[in-house]
Write a protein that holds these residues in place. Structure first.
Motif, PDB file in Angstrom:
ATOM      1  N   LYS A   1      -8.707 -11.009 -12.547  1.00 49.88           N
ATOM      2  CA  LYS A   1      -7.474 -10.245 -12.728  1.00 49.88           C
ATOM      3  C   LYS A   1      -7.027  -9.576 -11.422  1.00 49.88           C
ATOM      4  CE  LYS A   1      -8.310  -9.113 -17.607  1.00 49.88           C
ATOM      5  NZ  LYS A   1      -8.510  -8.017 -18.594  1.00 49.88           N
ATOM      6  N   GLN A   2      -7.963  -9.364 -10.502  1.00 46.99           N
ATOM      7  CA  GLN A   2      -7.651  -8.664  -9.270  1.00 46.99           C
ATOM      8  C   GLN A   2      -7.784  -9.574  -8.048  1.00 46.99           C
ATOM      9  OE1 GLN A   2      -6.309  -5.826  -9.242  1.00 46.99           O
ATOM     10  NE2 GLN A   2      -6.789  -4.978 -11.257  1.00 46.99           N
ATOM     11  N   LYS A   3      -6.856  -9.401  -7.093  1.00 43.80           N
ATOM     12  CA  LYS A   3      -6.863 -10.218  -5.885  1.00 43.80           C
ATOM     13  C   LYS A   3      -7.872  -9.715  -4.864  1.00 43.80           C
ATOM     14  CE  LYS A   3      -1.847 -10.521  -6.536  1.00 43.80           C
ATOM     15  NZ  LYS A   3      -0.544 -10.174  -5.948  1.00 43.80           N
ATOM     16  N   GLY A   4      -8.255  -8.460  -4.989  1.00 42.82           N
ATOM     17  CA  GLY A   4      -9.157  -7.841  -4.019  1.00 42.82           C
ATOM     18  C   GLY A   4      -8.807  -6.373  -3.878  1.00 42.82           C
ATOM     19  N   ASP A   5      -9.528  -5.676  -3.031  1.00 43.19           N
ATOM     20  CA  ASP A   5      -9.269  -4.253  -2.821  1.00 43.19           C
ATOM     21  C   ASP A   5      -7.892  -4.044  -2.184  1.00 43.19           C
ATOM     22  OD1 ASP A   5     -11.763  -3.768  -3.848  1.00 43.19           O
ATOM     23  OD2 ASP A   5     -12.735  -3.522  -1.905  1.00 43.19           O
ATOM     24  N   VAL A   6      -7.332  -2.859  -2.402  1.00 41.00           N
ATOM     25  CA  VAL A   6      -5.987  -2.549  -1.915  1.00 41.00           C
ATOM     26  C   VAL A   6      -6.082  -1.639  -0.692  1.00 41.00           C
ATOM     27  CG1 VAL A   6      -3.731  -1.622  -2.524  1.00 41.00           C
ATOM     28  CG2 VAL A   6      -5.149  -2.679  -4.294  1.00 41.00           C
ATOM     29  N   ILE A   7      -5.495  -2.078   0.425  1.00 41.19           N
ATOM     30  CA  ILE A   7      -5.504  -1.300   1.663  1.00 41.19           C
ATOM     31  C   ILE A   7      -4.110  -0.705   1.870  1.00 41.19           C
ATOM     32  CG2 ILE A   7      -5.947  -1.329   4.143  1.00 41.19           C
ATOM     33  CD1 ILE A   7      -7.449  -4.025   3.634  1.00 41.19           C
TER      34      ILE A   7
ATOM     35  N   VAL B   1      -6.089   4.565   3.014  1.00 38.21           N
ATOM     36  CA  VAL B   1      -6.900   4.692   1.803  1.00 38.21           C
ATOM     37  C   VAL B   1      -7.134   3.293   1.245  1.00 38.21           C
ATOM     38  CG1 VAL B   1      -4.836   5.099   0.367  1.00 38.21           C
ATOM     39  CG2 VAL B   1      -7.092   5.708  -0.504  1.00 38.21           C
ATOM     40  N   VAL B   2      -8.358   3.037   0.816  1.00 41.28           N
ATOM     41  CA  VAL B   2      -8.701   1.756   0.201  1.00 41.28           C
ATOM     42  C   VAL B   2      -9.053   2.004  -1.261  1.00 41.28           C
ATOM     43  CG1 VAL B   2     -10.241  -0.245   0.202  1.00 41.28           C
ATOM     44  CG2 VAL B   2      -9.533   0.793   2.373  1.00 41.28           C
ATOM     45  N   ILE B   3      -8.361   1.290  -2.143  1.00 43.11           N
ATOM     46  CA  ILE B   3      -8.648   1.376  -3.576  1.00 43.11           C
ATOM     47  C   ILE B   3      -9.520   0.177  -3.930  1.00 43.11           C
ATOM     48  CG2 ILE B   3      -7.668   1.482  -5.896  1.00 43.11           C
ATOM     49  CD1 ILE B   3      -5.064   2.500  -4.639  1.00 43.11           C
ATOM     50  N   HIS B   4     -10.740   0.447  -4.348  1.00 39.51           N
ATOM     51  CA  HIS B   4     -11.700  -0.618  -4.640  1.00 39.51           C
ATOM     52  C   HIS B   4     -11.584  -1.038  -6.112  1.00 39.51           C
ATOM     53  CE1 HIS B   4     -13.673  -0.002  -0.757  1.00 39.51           C
ATOM     54  NE2 HIS B   4     -13.582   1.301  -0.993  1.00 39.51           N
TER      55      HIS B   4
ATOM     56  N   GLN C   1       0.353  -5.623  -7.747  1.00 38.24           N
ATOM     57  CA  GLN C   1      -1.024  -5.435  -8.208  1.00 38.24           C
ATOM     58  C   GLN C   1      -1.088  -4.199  -9.088  1.00 38.24           C
ATOM     59  OE1 GLN C   1      -3.912  -5.782  -5.098  1.00 38.24           O
ATOM     60  NE2 GLN C   1      -5.665  -5.652  -6.457  1.00 38.24           N
ATOM     61  N   LYS C   2      -1.781  -4.322 -10.200  1.00 39.89           N
ATOM     62  CA  LYS C   2      -1.923  -3.208 -11.143  1.00 39.89           C
ATOM     63  C   LYS C   2      -3.410  -2.978 -11.402  1.00 39.89           C
ATOM     64  CE  LYS C   2      -0.357  -1.598 -15.682  1.00 39.89           C
ATOM     65  NZ  LYS C   2       0.447  -1.930 -16.894  1.00 39.89           N
ATOM     66  N   ILE C   3      -3.840  -1.737 -11.217  1.00 36.60           N
ATOM     67  CA  ILE C   3      -5.254  -1.399 -11.382  1.00 36.60           C
ATOM     68  C   ILE C   3      -5.382  -0.359 -12.489  1.00 36.60           C
ATOM     69  CG2 ILE C   3      -7.320  -0.509 -10.249  1.00 36.60           C
ATOM     70  CD1 ILE C   3      -5.310  -1.174  -7.621  1.00 36.60           C
TER      71      ILE C   3
ATOM     72  N   SER D   1      -2.072   5.749 -16.819  1.00 39.99           N
ATOM     73  CA  SER D   1      -3.247   4.898 -17.035  1.00 39.99           C
ATOM     74  C   SER D   1      -3.552   3.899 -15.924  1.00 39.99           C
ATOM     75  CB  SER D   1      -3.072   4.120 -18.350  1.00 39.99           C
ATOM     76  OG  SER D   1      -1.906   3.307 -18.283  1.00 39.99           O
ATOM     77  N   SER D   2      -2.661   3.777 -14.922  1.00 38.58           N
ATOM     78  CA  SER D   2      -2.898   2.758 -13.902  1.00 38.58           C
ATOM     79  C   SER D   2      -2.212   3.080 -12.581  1.00 38.58           C
ATOM     80  CB  SER D   2      -2.414   1.386 -14.398  1.00 38.58           C
ATOM     81  OG  SER D   2      -1.005   1.420 -14.634  1.00 38.58           O
ATOM     82  N   ALA D   3      -2.700   2.421 -11.522  1.00 35.22           N
ATOM     83  CA  ALA D   3      -2.089   2.498 -10.194  1.00 35.22           C
ATOM     84  C   ALA D   3      -1.445   1.145  -9.906  1.00 35.22           C
ATOM     85  CB  ALA D   3      -3.143   2.825  -9.140  1.00 35.22           C
TER      86      ALA D   3
END
Length: 216
Positions: free
Chosen positions: A147-153, A138-141, A118-120, A106-108
């Protein structure tokens, strides 16, 4: 006679296809399903894809017992589907940090030792971006919320495998973008950053004088 011959040919082909399908193992079926998705996402768009076609995708790059028990406890029984080492780049200074990318049902999750950094949730995932070049970025938007700090690079060694696993688990194949030249990512607090892709003799990722993250 021609009609009879054509009918027999069709019946023969149908029987051969049926025989092949019945002989496909569950593992082989999973491979084929993933490769079909990878083709839809990357074929004719990203360098290195053709060379990756004959390389089977691994079930996972690390096993569950390679993950810190505290992380497993924090996941509260979520079924782990895929784990791979990655390099994560900070959104501000772009410092490179060794991490794990853990994909559950259910999550990355981006994991550092005994912490989930970080959990998305897949339901909230806004997009997945990668370049058309042979880099493993890869960038995870993620959504713009507290709840989120920003996109994941991230930088992954097995980019085709990792992105395919991610978009299939999230059921968001249509949200994968293969970009040329540059892409925007969210830093947090309404701010955006720019990543620039270029071709050079030596592969490198660095913060340029312009303040942009540059991937060569």
């Amino acid at each position: 006679l021609m009609q009879t011959s054509e009918m027999l040919q069709k019946i023969c082909i149908r029987n051969l296809v049926r025989k092949y399908c019945r002989g496909v193992t569950a593992e082989r079926k999973v491979q084929l399903e993933q490769k079909v998705v990878a083709s839809a996402v990357f074929r004719g768009k990203k360098e290195g894809y053709v060379q990756s076609i004959n390389q089977p995708f691994a079930d996972t790059r690390l096993k569950e017992n390679d993950i810190n028990p505290k992380v497993l406890q924090l996941l509260q029984g979520e079924k782990i589907k895929y784990v791979t080492p990655v390099i994560k780049y900070d959104r501000n200074g772009f410092k490179a940090r060794d991490r794990l990318l853990v994909l559950t049902q259910s999550s990355a999750c981006v994991v550092e030792m005994a912490k989930i950094k970080q959990k998305i949730d897949y339901a909230t995932l806004k997009g997945i971006s990668t370049s058309n070049l042979s880099d493993g970025i890869v960038v995870i938007h993620v959504p713009e919320d507290n709840k989120q700090k920003g996109d994941v690079i991230l930088q992954c060694e097995h980019i085709f495998e990792t992105v395919t696993k991610l978009c299939m688990l999230a059921n968001k194949q249509h949200l994968v973008k293969v970009v040329q030249g540059s892409l925007q990512f969210r830093i947090g607090s309404g701010k955006e950053g720019t990543m620039v892709f270029s071709v050079g003799q030596e592969s490198q990722v660095f913060k340029a004088k312009t303040g942009q993250l540059t991937v060569v």
